[in-house]
Design a protein around this motif. Structure first.
Motif, PDB file in Angstrom:
ATOM      1  N   PRO A  64     -33.687 -13.132 -25.549  1.00 59.74           N
ATOM      2  CA  PRO A  64     -34.653 -12.029 -25.523  1.00 59.74           C
ATOM      3  C   PRO A  64     -34.066 -10.767 -24.887  1.00 59.74           C
ATOM      4  O   PRO A  64     -33.264 -10.841 -23.951  1.00 59.74           O
ATOM      5  CB  PRO A  64     -35.796 -12.571 -24.662  1.00 59.74           C
ATOM      6  CG  PRO A  64     -35.615 -14.046 -24.642  1.00 59.74           C
ATOM      7  CD  PRO A  64     -34.146 -14.286 -24.806  1.00 59.74           C
ATOM      8  N   GLN A  65     -34.477  -9.622 -25.398  1.00 55.88           N
ATOM      9  CA  GLN A  65     -34.009  -8.339 -24.860  1.00 55.88           C
ATOM     10  C   GLN A  65     -34.316  -8.235 -23.370  1.00 55.88           C
ATOM     11  O   GLN A  65     -33.556  -7.641 -22.619  1.00 55.88           O
ATOM     12  CB  GLN A  65     -34.648  -7.177 -25.629  1.00 55.88           C
ATOM     13  CG  GLN A  65     -34.089  -5.814 -25.256  1.00 55.88           C
ATOM     14  CD  GLN A  65     -32.599  -5.682 -25.542  1.00 55.88           C
ATOM     15  OE1 GLN A  65     -32.125  -6.121 -26.574  1.00 55.88           O
ATOM     16  NE2 GLN A  65     -31.866  -5.083 -24.630  1.00 55.88           N
ATOM     17  N   ALA A  66     -35.418  -8.829 -22.939  1.00 56.41           N
ATOM     18  CA  ALA A  66     -35.784  -8.784 -21.518  1.00 56.41           C
ATOM     19  C   ALA A  66     -34.708  -9.425 -20.646  1.00 56.41           C
ATOM     20  O   ALA A  66     -34.501  -9.019 -19.503  1.00 56.41           O
ATOM     21  CB  ALA A  66     -37.121  -9.472 -21.298  1.00 56.41           C
ATOM     22  N   ILE A  67     -34.026 -10.445 -21.175  1.00 54.82           N
ATOM     23  CA  ILE A  67     -32.947 -11.082 -20.415  1.00 54.82           C
ATOM     24  C   ILE A  67     -31.689 -10.214 -20.430  1.00 54.82           C
ATOM     25  O   ILE A  67     -31.010 -10.061 -19.431  1.00 54.82           O
ATOM     26  CB  ILE A  67     -32.643 -12.491 -20.967  1.00 54.82           C
ATOM     27  CG1 ILE A  67     -33.794 -13.434 -20.628  1.00 54.82           C
ATOM     28  CG2 ILE A  67     -31.323 -13.030 -20.416  1.00 54.82           C
ATOM     29  CD1 ILE A  67     -33.641 -14.838 -21.161  1.00 54.82           C
ATOM     30  N   ILE A  68     -31.407  -9.628 -21.581  1.00 59.35           N
ATOM     31  CA  ILE A  68     -30.198  -8.802 -21.708  1.00 59.35           C
ATOM     32  C   ILE A  68     -30.316  -7.541 -20.868  1.00 59.35           C
ATOM     33  O   ILE A  68     -29.355  -7.127 -20.221  1.00 59.35           O
ATOM     34  CB  ILE A  68     -29.952  -8.426 -23.191  1.00 59.35           C
ATOM     35  CG1 ILE A  68     -29.766  -9.684 -24.027  1.00 59.35           C
ATOM     36  CG2 ILE A  68     -28.757  -7.495 -23.316  1.00 59.35           C
ATOM     37  CD1 ILE A  68     -29.808  -9.449 -25.518  1.00 59.35           C
ATOM     38  N   GLY A  69     -31.505  -6.926 -20.880  1.00 55.01           N
ATOM     39  CA  GLY A  69     -31.706  -5.691 -20.135  1.00 55.01           C
ATOM     40  C   GLY A  69     -30.838  -4.584 -20.704  1.00 55.01           C
ATOM     41  O   GLY A  69     -30.681  -4.455 -21.909  1.00 55.01           O
ATOM     42  N   LYS A  70     -30.220  -3.818 -19.830  1.00 56.13           N
ATOM     43  CA  LYS A  70     -29.388  -2.685 -20.260  1.00 56.13           C
ATOM     44  C   LYS A  70     -27.903  -3.025 -20.287  1.00 56.13           C
ATOM     45  O   LYS A  70     -27.068  -2.166 -20.495  1.00 56.13           O
ATOM     46  CB  LYS A  70     -29.638  -1.495 -19.337  1.00 56.13           C
ATOM     47  CG  LYS A  70     -31.060  -0.977 -19.442  1.00 56.13           C
ATOM     48  CD  LYS A  70     -31.287   0.232 -18.580  1.00 56.13           C
ATOM     49  CE  LYS A  70     -32.736   0.685 -18.726  1.00 56.13           C
ATOM     50  NZ  LYS A  70     -33.019   1.888 -17.973  1.00 56.13           N
ATOM     51  N   LYS A  71     -27.590  -4.286 -20.082  1.00 53.84           N
ATOM     52  CA  LYS A  71     -26.186  -4.707 -20.085  1.00 53.84           C
ATOM     53  C   LYS A  71     -25.609  -4.626 -21.497  1.00 53.84           C
ATOM     54  O   LYS A  71     -26.275  -4.937 -22.467  1.00 53.84           O
ATOM     55  CB  LYS A  71     -26.055  -6.150 -19.590  1.00 53.84           C
ATOM     56  CG  LYS A  71     -26.511  -6.368 -18.180  1.00 53.84           C
ATOM     57  CD  LYS A  71     -25.401  -6.041 -17.244  1.00 53.84           C
ATOM     58  CE  LYS A  71     -25.804  -6.431 -15.831  1.00 53.84           C
ATOM     59  NZ  LYS A  71     -24.782  -6.158 -14.892  1.00 53.84           N
ATOM     60  N   LYS A  72     -24.354  -4.229 -21.587  1.00 52.96           N
ATOM     61  CA  LYS A  72     -23.672  -4.198 -22.885  1.00 52.96           C
ATOM     62  C   LYS A  72     -23.056  -5.552 -23.203  1.00 52.96           C
ATOM     63  O   LYS A  72     -22.841  -5.884 -24.353  1.00 52.96           O
ATOM     64  CB  LYS A  72     -22.607  -3.121 -22.900  1.00 52.96           C
ATOM     65  CG  LYS A  72     -23.209  -1.733 -22.832  1.00 52.96           C
ATOM     66  CD  LYS A  72     -22.200  -0.683 -23.126  1.00 52.96           C
ATOM     67  CE  LYS A  72     -22.890   0.658 -23.027  1.00 52.96           C
ATOM     68  NZ  LYS A  72     -22.288   1.670 -23.787  1.00 52.96           N
ATOM     69  N   SER A  73     -22.765  -6.315 -22.163  1.00 50.47           N
ATOM     70  CA  SER A  73     -22.218  -7.651 -22.374  1.00 50.47           C
ATOM     71  C   SER A  73     -22.508  -8.517 -21.155  1.00 50.47           C
ATOM     72  O   SER A  73     -22.693  -8.011 -20.056  1.00 50.47           O
ATOM     73  CB  SER A  73     -20.719  -7.598 -22.651  1.00 50.47           C
ATOM     74  OG  SER A  73     -20.033  -7.126 -21.517  1.00 50.47           O
ATOM     75  N   LEU A  74     -22.546  -9.817 -21.413  1.00 50.74           N
ATOM     76  CA  LEU A  74     -22.753 -10.800 -20.351  1.00 50.74           C
ATOM     77  C   LEU A  74     -21.768 -11.936 -20.561  1.00 50.74           C
ATOM     78  O   LEU A  74     -21.460 -12.301 -21.698  1.00 50.74           O
ATOM     79  CB  LEU A  74     -24.179 -11.357 -20.392  1.00 50.74           C
ATOM     80  CG  LEU A  74     -25.300 -10.390 -20.032  1.00 50.74           C
ATOM     81  CD1 LEU A  74     -26.648 -10.976 -20.446  1.00 50.74           C
ATOM     82  CD2 LEU A  74     -25.298 -10.098 -18.551  1.00 50.74           C
TER      83      LEU A  74
END
Length: 103
Positions: free
Chosen positions: A22-32
């Motif tokens: 989900p986008q909520a988990i990714i947030g504003k990060k470009k990569s994880l």
């Protein structure tokens, strides 16, 4: 990456869960990126999944750990017999690909 050097054949992924992050988990990060260590047993089942290096996003780490637990491997082989093996595996996700499996 197989951590035990004493296997004749390293485990290989047979199937893996492809999660929807989900986008909520990714947030504003470009990569994880999270790096796990885990055991692949004689049947190719994953167990004892532990975070070696966190992505600094616990929701992402937890979601990826749940997915890794569902992966299935061919077992490691030593002296023509299946054996348990310790694996180190990174799971990377890029916002461009939206896939957590740039492994």
């Amino acid at each position: 990456t197989t951590l035990f050097r004493s296997v004749d054949k390293a485990p290989e992924v047979i199937s893996r869960v492809q999660p929807k992050v989900p986008q909520a988990i990714i947030g504003k990060k470009k990569s994880l990126r999270v790096v796990f260590i885990f055991v692949v047993d004689e049947k190719g089942t994953v167990g004892n999944v532990r975070v070696l290096y966190s992505s600094e996003n616990s929701a992402y780490d937890n979601l990826m750990a749940k997915c890794v637990k569902e992966w299935l491997f061919s077992p490691a082989i030593r002296r023509s017999k299946p054996v348990k093996c310790l694996i180190k595996q990174s799971v990377d996700m890029s916002a461009e690909t939206a896939s957590p499996f740039s492994i």
